[in-house]
Enzyme design. Structure first.
Site, PDB file in Angstrom:
ATOM      1  N   LYS A  24     -15.412   6.680 -29.584  1.00 56.55           N
ATOM      2  CA  LYS A  24     -16.330   7.800 -29.370  1.00 56.55           C
ATOM      3  C   LYS A  24     -17.271   7.497 -28.213  1.00 56.55           C
ATOM      4  CE  LYS A  24     -17.473   9.787 -33.275  1.00 56.55           C
ATOM      5  NZ  LYS A  24     -18.164   9.627 -34.574  1.00 56.55           N
ATOM      6  N   ARG A  94     -24.336   8.174 -34.595  1.00 56.62           N
ATOM      7  CA  ARG A  94     -22.912   8.377 -34.905  1.00 56.62           C
ATOM      8  C   ARG A  94     -22.128   7.076 -34.853  1.00 56.62           C
ATOM      9  NH1 ARG A  94     -20.988  12.748 -30.612  1.00 56.62           N
ATOM     10  NH2 ARG A  94     -19.450  13.184 -32.259  1.00 56.62           N
ATOM     11  N   GLY A 103     -13.382  10.019 -40.683  1.00 55.75           N
ATOM     12  CA  GLY A 103     -14.144  10.223 -41.914  1.00 55.75           C
ATOM     13  C   GLY A 103     -14.458   8.957 -42.697  1.00 55.75           C
ATOM     14  N   MET A 105     -16.366   6.362 -41.687  1.00 54.79           N
ATOM     15  CA  MET A 105     -17.703   5.802 -41.496  1.00 54.79           C
ATOM     16  C   MET A 105     -18.699   6.940 -41.328  1.00 54.79           C
ATOM     17  SD  MET A 105     -16.928   2.445 -39.260  1.00 54.79           S
ATOM     18  CE  MET A 105     -16.274   3.386 -37.936  1.00 54.79           C
ATOM     19  N   ARG A 340     -10.899  12.776 -28.003  1.00 57.59           N
ATOM     20  CA  ARG A 340      -9.984  11.682 -28.309  1.00 57.59           C
ATOM     21  C   ARG A 340      -8.555  12.193 -28.161  1.00 57.59           C
ATOM     22  NH1 ARG A 340     -11.912  11.738 -34.465  1.00 57.59           N
ATOM     23  NH2 ARG A 340     -11.221  13.806 -35.001  1.00 57.59           N
ATOM     24  N   HIS A 456      27.253  -0.323 -50.300  1.00 58.06           N
ATOM     25  CA  HIS A 456      28.327   0.486 -49.732  1.00 58.06           C
ATOM     26  C   HIS A 456      27.828   1.891 -49.392  1.00 58.06           C
ATOM     27  CE1 HIS A 456      31.821   3.244 -50.120  1.00 58.06           C
ATOM     28  NE2 HIS A 456      32.396   2.312 -49.374  1.00 58.06           N
ATOM     29  N   ARG A 562      34.997  -0.550 -36.506  1.00 54.52           N
ATOM     30  CA  ARG A 562      35.427  -1.392 -37.627  1.00 54.52           C
ATOM     31  C   ARG A 562      36.782  -0.912 -38.140  1.00 54.52           C
ATOM     32  NH1 ARG A 562      29.477  -0.475 -39.718  1.00 54.52           N
ATOM     33  NH2 ARG A 562      30.162   1.488 -38.848  1.00 54.52           N
ATOM     34  N   ARG A 618      36.894  -4.244 -33.448  1.00 54.43           N
ATOM     35  CA  ARG A 618      36.817  -5.511 -34.162  1.00 54.43           C
ATOM     36  C   ARG A 618      38.030  -5.661 -35.073  1.00 54.43           C
ATOM     37  NH1 ARG A 618      31.851  -6.469 -38.140  1.00 54.43           N
ATOM     38  NH2 ARG A 618      33.002  -5.014 -39.446  1.00 54.43           N
ATOM     39  N   GLU A 795      27.933 -14.207 -34.896  1.00 54.84           N
ATOM     40  CA  GLU A 795      27.220 -13.897 -36.132  1.00 54.84           C
ATOM     41  C   GLU A 795      27.075 -15.118 -37.035  1.00 54.84           C
ATOM     42  OE1 GLU A 795      29.434 -10.875 -38.270  1.00 54.84           O
ATOM     43  OE2 GLU A 795      31.321 -11.581 -37.411  1.00 54.84           O
ATOM     44  N   SER A 814      29.162 -10.241 -28.777  1.00 57.45           N
ATOM     45  CA  SER A 814      28.415  -9.147 -29.390  1.00 57.45           C
ATOM     46  C   SER A 814      27.730  -9.711 -30.626  1.00 57.45           C
ATOM     47  CB  SER A 814      29.368  -8.008 -29.758  1.00 57.45           C
ATOM     48  OG  SER A 814      28.626  -6.978 -30.366  1.00 57.45           O
ATOM     49  N   GLY A 816      26.260  -9.964 -34.041  1.00 57.57           N
ATOM     50  CA  GLY A 816      26.256  -9.271 -35.336  1.00 57.57           C
ATOM     51  C   GLY A 816      25.029  -9.767 -36.060  1.00 57.57           C
ATOM     52  N   THR A 817      23.918  -9.092 -35.832  1.00 57.78           N
ATOM     53  CA  THR A 817      22.638  -9.682 -36.268  1.00 57.78           C
ATOM     54  C   THR A 817      22.382  -9.559 -37.766  1.00 57.78           C
ATOM     55  OG1 THR A 817      21.673  -7.657 -35.387  1.00 57.78           O
ATOM     56  CG2 THR A 817      21.356  -9.680 -34.121  1.00 57.78           C
ATOM     57  N   ASN A 818      23.179  -8.762 -38.458  1.00 62.53           N
ATOM     58  CA  ASN A 818      22.985  -8.737 -39.908  1.00 62.53           C
ATOM     59  C   ASN A 818      23.449 -10.069 -40.505  1.00 62.53           C
ATOM     60  OD1 ASN A 818      22.214  -7.386 -42.341  1.00 62.53           O
ATOM     61  ND2 ASN A 818      24.393  -7.239 -42.824  1.00 62.53           N
ATOM     62  N   ASP A 819      24.686 -10.429 -40.207  1.00 61.48           N
ATOM     63  CA  ASP A 819      25.184 -11.724 -40.693  1.00 61.48           C
ATOM     64  C   ASP A 819      24.395 -12.882 -40.092  1.00 61.48           C
ATOM     65  OD1 ASP A 819      27.058 -10.911 -42.485  1.00 61.48           O
ATOM     66  OD2 ASP A 819      28.723 -10.902 -41.065  1.00 61.48           O
ATOM     67  N   CYS A 882      25.525  -5.465 -31.935  1.00 62.53           N
ATOM     68  CA  CYS A 882      26.076  -4.335 -32.678  1.00 62.53           C
ATOM     69  C   CYS A 882      25.578  -4.308 -34.113  1.00 62.53           C
ATOM     70  CB  CYS A 882      27.598  -4.344 -32.632  1.00 62.53           C
ATOM     71  SG  CYS A 882      28.327  -5.806 -33.369  1.00 62.53           S
ATOM     72  N   TYR A 902      23.893  -4.423 -23.387  1.00 65.28           N
ATOM     73  CA  TYR A 902      23.800  -3.168 -24.138  1.00 65.28           C
ATOM     74  C   TYR A 902      23.418  -3.425 -25.586  1.00 65.28           C
ATOM     75  CZ  TYR A 902      28.329  -4.455 -26.130  1.00 65.28           C
ATOM     76  OH  TYR A 902      29.320  -5.113 -26.789  1.00 65.28           O
TER      77      TYR A 902
END
Ligand code: ADP
Ligand code: MG
Ligand code: MG
Length: 942
Positions: A24, A94, A103, A105, A340, A456, A562, A618, A795, A814, A816-819, A882, A902
């Site tokens: 403010k 203020r 709201g 303060m 603001r 699944h 897949r 794959r 992975e 590539s 496989g960041t989950n595994d 991926c 990518y």
């Protein structure tokens, strides 16, 4: 050392320093310095507030003197005197921290009034009603905020006064009533608190400043900061703004209002807001009177309309952002009290980004950076109509965004049957299995009572872009009776429910939803994003339809196709099972060969849909048992079959009693009951059942044989490919034949073959050998030169560590960041997400769920190692990601900083990834080199 300066007049404050002046204060400074009409005043810094708390809630040394001096200046500037009955100065006090905490303060208005001043002011303004009303507001606001009186006590007095007078509204009170109210207010303060309402204005001011400091640690503010994860680094302490009062309540040439420079609901380039004539600022928000739409001000106060229009443009040009501002008109003179950044909905954000670039208010860079990827996400899916007021009956995990309504069905077959007729249905199950896939195709949404975000149901629904809620544990499902019970309420098949896969909410009935918007504004914006980014964006897609969708969403290729999804189709599963159950090499080969033409046709369809763009396929990844029924269901079925057999020939056998013995899942493999009923009486019936028992026992035996303790860490991926080479050989053949045939049809099929689960270069060397052999034979057979790439998923942790020799064999990686995340943490995702991760995040053990937001310092470090080692031997190594993180904005930014080529994500997240990739590039450009070397740079892997 020069003493710290705690007080800055609006003319002097550094308008860019929100941390010091609060939002403010910074806004008031900047508007003052721009020449907008702001009532003069000054800001006490957040630093003073921090000092106040650091020194046991004492005013820091020198602050009092600085405030006095600033008040003197204010008196000179306004030619008024604080506390002087002749020409009184009034101020507001203020609150305002670096971040807006609406709201949370406190603010006190009309300081400077006392018994004496009010009297004189009433005469001078010739408006005693107004003067006493202002005084009443001061006593009440000050009493509550600075002295700690109870709100209720004031409300009771006001109510009694109205009743006595027979008035409905505050503003109908007579002067006499108001005077009476003021006296009673003061009396309440004295009675309840044992101290007088302070008549000395300077005392009022000091107490008010202290009260605003105090509100920083008030319960509301503390809770708010906790809820919105506002850390001291982001916002620490409140500033206090002391500002000359202007009055919107001195008559009908006065008004007060709040407005947006554009419509925050639609983004329309029109002034939007509301105002009240003859009212003080707080009345607009308080809802005491119904405010009028701002457009009416043009008619009602035509002299001030141009002020508003001018301010609208000035503010946007200064802030390069839609502004939300407060104004007051005092006797025809227009004042600005606050500005603001406007909070807007997603539609308005996208719309204004496009418009403001075209109007020259924003640069393309600014337009792209101001949109949050979350906003885009909201626009890409159907959502619950924000104006519908529906209460969810249950909730689960939000597994795949979008809202859908439909009739409840409990079986995939029913979903298919009813869905085919065009009836919208929601498939509701405890959990889903690969054989339910046909139900997914026809369902508008999927709801399960068990399972996590990688169950699944969740994975398949996300891939298809269908709304999905999983793990809604309050729902008890009885699929034999075809009924679900939610908190005591029974829902039978055919009843309509609505699910919101973005929030996890489940509603009874048909809750209205609104269409996703992929309008021209969004297209323009994403076009700019594409021009700005360097990171490629691909999609994960398993079917030609998905591929087409991906292309439509702007994907530049498929990063993950897949092949197992193709094995699950209803016409293939039996062949796949034959392959797994084969007793001889020849039998197995026969089954595998039956799959070849089917796979080839799939691949051709996908290559065609993506013509000219790369498609990464794959090879088979999951363990084989996933294609067989579970041990439990087989045991159940066998038990049921044996009981049926025992009943055959028994004296009182009838259809009904037998029917109760048959497991629902067996219905498919048994002849219809009418037929069975007849057969069952004879030996023929026994034969049918015996044959089925034998078949099930064979499957059971195989399931037992291939059962693993940890199937996800077991016989799968490349391990399967190497030990059952016919399988990969067939898949590679189907892929390369598809490419060869398309080449002969002049279709540009850009193929990349990818091997999953690799941990060791030798594995790749062997699969590569297979590829070479198949290639040679396909080239010979089709008379074409094949051009494709050979690469690997990364992975496993070991694959990151051995990336160098791996890159010698492969042309792309590539992630496989989950595994890889599971492997890095040694967490199983399903277990982690349902058992302890939520608590971990809540307790701050981990900052975020690493399966949603890439764990930069762990998994990220491994990725960095892999990229560097791989490129050391193969500088043109293509690297992508991926895993699901490929659609997560912050993780995308990390991928950009690590030089990935990518990201690949679900088709529906492609637009989000396009924006996030552009933002990553733009932010990188913005950050100076020094910052990059700064230890706080968030993507420095440590
Ligand atoms: P909040 O942050 O809760 O909006 P504000 O400090 O903006 O609190 O003040 C509450 C109300 O009082 C607003 O409507 C504001 O416009 C009004 N107000 C604050 N200071 C003044 C002033 N000096 N003159 C007139 N109205 C004021
Ligand atoms: Mg305000
Ligand atoms: Mg994997």
């Amino acid at each position: 050392m020069a003493p710290t300066k705690y007080v800055f007049p609006f003319e002097q404050g550094d308008a860019g320093d929100r941390q010091l002046l609060g939002g403010k204060g910074a806004g008031l400074a900047s508007m003052t310095q721009m020449g907008l009409p702001v009532p003069p005043g000054f800001t006490v810094t957040t630093h003073a507030c921090r000092q106040y708390y650091a020194t046991d809630q004492q005013f820091p040394e020198g602050l009092g003197a600085e405030v006095h001096a600033a008040m003197k200046q204010l008196e000179e500037k306004t030619d008024k005197v604080f506390g002087d009955p002749e020409k009184p100065l009034f101020v507001s006090v203020r609150s305002g921290a670096a971040m807006s905490m609406p709201g949370m303060m406190d603010t006190i208005l009309n300081l400077g009034l006392n018994d004496q001043v009010v009297e004189a002011f009433a005469q001078a303004t010739d408006n005693p009603r107004f003067a006493y009303d202002a005084y009443r507001r001061l006593i009440q606001g000050f009493g509550e905020i600075a002295m700690g009186a109870e709100e209720r006590r004031f409300a009771e007095i006001l109510e009694a006064a109205k009743q006595k007078q027979g008035a409905t509204y505050d503003y109908e009170l007579t002067i006499k009533s108001l005077k009476d109210v003021c006296d009673k207010y003061k009396q309440v303060i004295l009675d309840d608190l044992g101290v007088e309402f302070p008549q000395d204005p300077m005392k009022q001011l000091e107490m008010a400043i202290e009260a605003v400091f105090g509100s920083w640690m008030g319960k509301r503010a503390v809770d708010y900061r906790r809820e919105f994860k506002i850390t001291p680094e982001m916002c620490n302490g409140t500033a206090v703004n002391v500002q000359t009062m202007v009055f919107g309540n001195m008559g009908n040439d006065c008004a007060t209002g709040v407005a947006f420079t554009r419509d925050p609901g639609t983004g329309d380039n029109v002034l939007y807001g509301e105002y009240l004539t003859n009212a003080q600022g707080e009345d607009v928000v308080a809802g005491i009177r119904t405010p009028k739409p701002i457009a009416e001000l043009e008619r009602e106060m035509p002299e001030n309309w141009p002020d508003l229009q001018k301010v609208r443009h000035t503010l946007e040009e200064r802030y390069h952002e839609v502004q939300d501002f407060e104004f007051t008109i005092e006797r025809g003179k227009f004042y600005m009290l606050q500005t603001r950044n406007g909070k807007m909905n997603a539609t308005a954000f996208v719309r204004t980004s496009r418009d403001m670039v075209e109007e020259g208010v924003l640069s393309v860079e600014e337009a792209l950076l101001r949109i949050s990827p979350d906003h885009l996400e909201q626009l890409l899916h159907r959502r619950i109509d924000p104006s519908a007021d529906a209460e969810p009956i249950a909730s689960g995990l939000p597994a795949s965004p979008g809202a859908a309504s439909g009739a409840v069905v409990f079986e995939a077959d029913d979903a298919e049957a009813r869905g085919r007729t065009g009836e919208p249905v929601i498939l509701v199950r405890e959990e889903t299995k690969p054989e339910d896939i046909h139900g997914f195709f026809q369902a508008k949404g999927i709801l399960t009572s068990r399972g996590g975000k990688t169950s699944h149901a969740a994975v398949v629904a996300r891939g298809m872009g269908k709304p999905c809620v999983v793990g809604a544990e309050d729902i008890l499902i009885d699929d034999r009776e075809k009924v679900a019970v939610i908190k005591g309420q029974r829902i039978s098949e055919g009843e309509v429910i609505t699910i919101d896969g973005g929030s996890g909410a489940v509603y009874i009935g048909d809750v209205p939803t609104v269409e996703p918007e992929f309008g021209p504004e969004m297209k323009t914006l994403l076009g700019w994003a594409d021009e700005s980014r360097t990171l490629g964006v691909r999609a994960n897609a398993d079917t030609p339809e998905d591929a087409a969708k991906a292309r439509e969403m702007g994907a530049e290729g498929i990063g993950l196709c897949r092949t197992e999804r193709m094995f699950n189709a209803a016409d293939r599963l039996p062949i796949v099972r034959d392959m797994i159950l084969a007793r001889t090499e020849a039998e197995r080969r026969e089954a595998i060969e039956k799959l070849r033409p089917m796979q080839k046709a799939d691949f051709k369809g996908i290559f065609k849909a993506m013509e000219g763009l790369p498609v990464t396929i794959r090879l088979l990844d999951p363990p084989l048992h996933e294609f067989l029924p579970s041990l439990e269901s087989l045991l159940l079925e066998l038990g049921s079959l044996r009981r049926v057999r025992d009943h055959i020939g028994a004296s009182k056998t009838n259809r009904e009693s037998i029917a109760t013995l048959i497991e629902p899942s067996l219905k498919e493999s048994l002849p219809p009951l009418e037929q069975l009923g007849e057969q069952l009486s004879g030996a023929e019936g026994k034969l049918v059942i015996d044959a089925l028992i034998e078949e099930k026992e064979t499957i059971l035996q195989t399931v037992r044989d291939i059962t693993e303790v940890n199937p996800m860490l077991g016989h799968r991926g490349v391990r399967l490919g190497i030990t059952v080479p016919e399988l990969y050989s067939m898949q590679i053949g189907a892929i390369l034949e598809a490419v060869a045939e398309l080449t002969n049809e002049n279709v540009d099929a850009v193929c990349e073959i990818m091997v999953p689960q690799v941990t060791e270069p030798q594995e790749l060397a062997r699969v590569n050998e297979l590829v070479k052999q198949v290639r040679a034979s396909v080239e010979r057979e089709y008379g074409v030169q094949l051009d494709f790439k050979f690469g690997t998923m990364i992975e496993a942790v070991r694959a990151c560590i051995r990336a160098r020799p791996i890159a010698e064999i492969t042309e792309f990686f590539s992630f496989g960041t989950n595994d890889l995340t599971q492997a890095t943490f040694s967490f199983s995702r399903e277990d982690a997400e349902t058992k302890f991760l939520p608590q971990y995040v809540e307790m701050g053990v981990l900052p975020e769920n690493p399966f949603e937001a890439l764990d930069i310092h762990g998994v990220g470090r491994l990725m960095k190692l892999a990229v560097e080692s791989g490129r050391a031997v193969r500088p043109d190594l293509k690297v992508g990601i991926c895993g699901e993180h490929g659609g997560h904005p912050r993780s995308i930014e990390f991928c950009h900083t690590q030089g990935l080529d990518y990201v690949s994500c679900s088709p529906f997240r492609v637009p989000i990834a396009r924006l996030a990739a552009a933002q990553a590039k733009l932010r990188e450009e913005r950050r100076s080199r020094e910052e990059r070397e700064h230890p706080d740079y968030p993507f420095n892997v440590m």
